[in-house]
Scaffold this motif. Sequence first.
Motif, PDB file in Angstrom:
ATOM      1  N   UNK A 182       0.815  -1.225   0.000  1.00  7.51           N
ATOM      2  CA  UNK A 182       0.000   0.000   0.000  1.00  7.51           C
ATOM      3  C   UNK A 182       0.844   1.268   0.000  1.00  7.51           C
ATOM      4  N   UNK A 183       2.141   1.132   0.012  1.00 10.69           N
ATOM      5  CA  UNK A 183       3.020   2.310   0.001  1.00 10.69           C
ATOM      6  C   UNK A 183       2.713   3.162  -1.214  1.00 10.69           C
ATOM      7  N   UNK A 184       2.762   4.492  -1.008  1.00 10.06           N
ATOM      8  CA  UNK A 184       2.263   5.379  -2.050  1.00 10.06           C
ATOM      9  C   UNK A 184       3.328   6.265  -2.682  1.00 10.06           C
ATOM     10  N   UNK A 185       4.308   6.640  -1.912  1.00 14.35           N
ATOM     11  CA  UNK A 185       5.338   7.540  -2.445  1.00 14.35           C
ATOM     12  C   UNK A 185       6.701   6.956  -2.124  1.00 14.35           C
ATOM     13  N   UNK A 186       7.665   7.284  -2.968  1.00 13.81           N
ATOM     14  CA  UNK A 186       8.970   6.645  -2.859  1.00 13.81           C
ATOM     15  C   UNK A 186      10.056   7.684  -3.109  1.00 13.81           C
ATOM     16  N   UNK A 187      11.127   7.574  -2.337  1.00 16.66           N
ATOM     17  CA  UNK A 187      12.171   8.589  -2.401  1.00 16.66           C
ATOM     18  C   UNK A 187      13.531   7.943  -2.219  1.00 16.66           C
ATOM     19  N   UNK A 188      14.545   8.632  -2.705  1.00 13.98           N
ATOM     20  CA  UNK A 188      15.920   8.377  -2.297  1.00 13.98           C
ATOM     21  C   UNK A 188      16.409   9.625  -1.563  1.00 13.98           C
ATOM     22  N   UNK A 189      16.916   9.409  -0.364  1.00 10.40           N
ATOM     23  CA  UNK A 189      17.559  10.470   0.405  1.00 10.40           C
ATOM     24  C   UNK A 189      19.045  10.173   0.451  1.00 10.40           C
ATOM     25  N   UNK A 190      19.805  11.217   0.642  1.00  8.76           N
ATOM     26  CA  UNK A 190      21.247  11.091   0.793  1.00  8.76           C
ATOM     27  C   UNK A 190      21.626  11.622   2.157  1.00  8.76           C
ATOM     28  N   UNK A 191      22.527  10.901   2.832  1.00  6.63           N
ATOM     29  CA  UNK A 191      23.003  11.369   4.140  1.00  6.63           C
ATOM     30  C   UNK A 191      24.514  11.335   4.158  1.00  6.63           C
ATOM     31  N   UNK A 192      25.099  12.508   4.280  1.00  4.57           N
ATOM     32  CA  UNK A 192      26.549  12.593   4.420  1.00  4.57           C
ATOM     33  C   UNK A 192      26.929  12.277   5.863  1.00  4.57           C
ATOM     34  N   UNK A 193      28.193  11.945   6.048  1.00  5.33           N
ATOM     35  CA  UNK A 193      28.668  11.528   7.371  1.00  5.33           C
ATOM     36  C   UNK A 193      28.373  12.597   8.418  1.00  5.33           C
TER      37      UNK A 193
END
Lengths: 114, 114
Positions: free
Chosen positions: A29-40
């Motif tokens: 049922x998931x509706x939205x999808x993302x890629x996030x970036x996290x620097x150290x």
Amino acid sequence: RKEVEQDPGPFNVPEGATVAFNCTYSNSASQSFFWYRQDCRKEPKLLMSVYSSGNEDGRFTAQLNRASQYISLLIRDSKLSDSATYLCVVSLHAGGTSYGKLTFGQGTILTVHP
Amino acid sequence: ETGVTQTPRHLVMGMTNKKSLKCEQHLGHNAMYWYKQSAKKPLELMFVYSLEERVENNSVPSRFSPECPNSSHLFLHLHTLQPEDSALYLCASSQERSSYNEQFFGPGTRLTVL
């Protein structure tokens, strides 16, 4: 089974390489999808949203396969500055609420070396 | 100030102390979130406030007490914490719409409980 599963890596690639990350999610049922970036030692920042038809932003291409519940991120021509942790994120609007509940994968570590 | 700010950036406290984390967003958003990020674990959603009302409490122990006095400010009151509560605490905000809810994160408070 984890709600959002990613290969933690680490991926170590030379500059200029192409690298691909995969992600699977358990809630259909998931509706939205993302890629996030996290620097150290920094906060996560949105890299790109992922649309059903696939989308591209410069060297970055994201794909979504709803039938397989699978998301991917492709990085072409890797730069040193691409070194970071890449977080796969899915969103669900539970019970008709107006806010989205984000569920994060544990992240995939990428190191680009000279 | 722009974006999402958090204070303090670092906090060391004993198990008997009481302290508060502060978050402020300057984006005009109507939803705010607290997340916990422990080493080698995915971000865990703790609380969600939508239109200043708490709408989600993700089974968080009562030693963590959130407060949202208005749409721009969010607090996390801490008391009698345990060493395993040491983590990065991230605040985020978003403008909720039906299907898209990019969340913007603050820089986090790195908490150490002795």
